[in-house]
Design a protein around this motif. Structure first.
Motif, short mmCIF file in Angstrom:
data_model
loop_
_atom_site.label_atom_id
_atom_site.label_comp_id
_atom_site.label_asym_id
_atom_site.label_seq_id
_atom_site.Cartn_x
_atom_site.Cartn_y
_atom_site.Cartn_z
N ALA A 35 139.17 47.03 5.78
CA ALA A 35 138.04 46.28 5.20
C ALA A 35 138.51 45.47 3.99
O ALA A 35 138.14 44.30 3.84
CB ALA A 35 136.92 47.25 4.81
N ARG A 38 140.49 42.47 5.20
CA ARG A 38 139.63 41.37 5.70
C ARG A 38 139.09 40.53 4.55
O ARG A 38 139.04 39.30 4.63
CB ARG A 38 138.50 41.94 6.56
N LYS A 42 139.95 36.51 3.86
CA LYS A 42 138.90 35.50 3.68
C LYS A 42 139.06 34.76 2.36
O LYS A 42 138.89 33.55 2.30
CB LYS A 42 137.53 36.15 3.75
N LYS A 47 139.60 33.00 7.23
CA LYS A 47 138.27 33.60 7.43
C LYS A 47 138.02 34.10 8.84
O LYS A 47 137.12 34.91 9.04
CB LYS A 47 137.20 32.58 7.05
N THR A 48 138.80 33.65 9.80
CA THR A 48 138.45 33.96 11.19
C THR A 48 139.38 34.93 11.92
O THR A 48 139.00 35.45 12.96
CB THR A 48 138.38 32.65 12.01
N GLY A 51 137.73 38.41 11.47
CA GLY A 51 136.27 38.43 11.45
C GLY A 51 135.73 39.51 10.54
O GLY A 51 136.28 39.81 9.49
N GLU A 52 134.64 40.14 10.97
CA GLU A 52 133.97 41.16 10.15
C GLU A 52 134.39 42.59 10.49
O GLU A 52 134.25 43.48 9.66
CB GLU A 52 132.45 41.05 10.31
N PHE A 53 134.89 42.82 11.72
CA PHE A 53 135.06 44.20 12.15
C PHE A 53 136.39 44.52 12.81
O PHE A 53 136.58 45.63 13.30
CB PHE A 53 133.94 44.58 13.12
#
Length: 177
Positions: A35, A38, A42, A47-48, A51-53
């Motif tokens: 986490a 990530r 970003k 940023k991609t 992603g978020e997870f």
């Protein structure tokens, strides 16, 4: 190459940094490190890529079950994590706009992350992998400027482009000792 071995010897002789297989009971710490990575990505123009997870808890558990996930510990605290396997990686079967150095057996490093408290997690991961096999492959997103630069600095050559299962492209790198 000499720089790798000197740093490798120095770090591992310090006895305060160890690389070992990840354990199921370390999953929550590992998830926190990913986490944090990530967020760092970003904040640094990437940023991609994850992603978020990504990576998901399921991917991490699969890596642990496959004995392919390693943690980097300093003073018995997990400070970094990476996946490492020797053998064919399906995403590397086809390479575009280039070619691999050779098709011999290779090791693959994936999903490197750090809590940002110690430096050179990538170099530690590479040096560890080189104790297992002399031929490495790795990939990263084109927006991951830091990783792209470090891979070249550490002696990898950019070999072309590969595509992940989700269809996104990655810069593919290879190192042969």
């Amino acid at each position: 190459m000499i720089e790798y071995l000197k740093i490798f010897s120095y770090i591992f002789n310090m006895n305060e940094i160890r690389i070992e297989l990840a354990k199921h009971e370390e999953i929550n710490i590992i998830l926190k490190i990913y986490a944090k990575a990530r967020i760092y990505m970003k904040e640094n123009g990437n940023k991609t890529q994850w992603g978020e997870f990504y990576p998901s808890k399921e991917i991490i558990l699969d890596d642990i079950n496959d004995k392919a996930l390693y943690v980097i510990k300093k003073d018995d605290i997990i400070r970094g994590v990476f996946a490492f396997k020797i053998g064919v990686d399906q995403t590397y079967l086809k390479i575009y706009e280039g070619n691999w150095i050779n098709d011999g057996e290779y090791g693959v490093i994936h999903r490197i992350a750090s809590d940002n408290t110690i430096k050179k997690i990538l170099l530690l991961s590479i040096n560890f992998a080189l104790t297992k096999i002399n031929h490495l492959r790795i990939d990263t997103h084109e927006n991951n400027k830091i990783m792209n630069e470090c891979l070249l600095k550490y002696g990898f050559s950019r070999r072309g482009i590969i595509y992940c299962d989700d269809g996104t492209s990655r810069n593919a790198y290879e190192f042969l000792k």
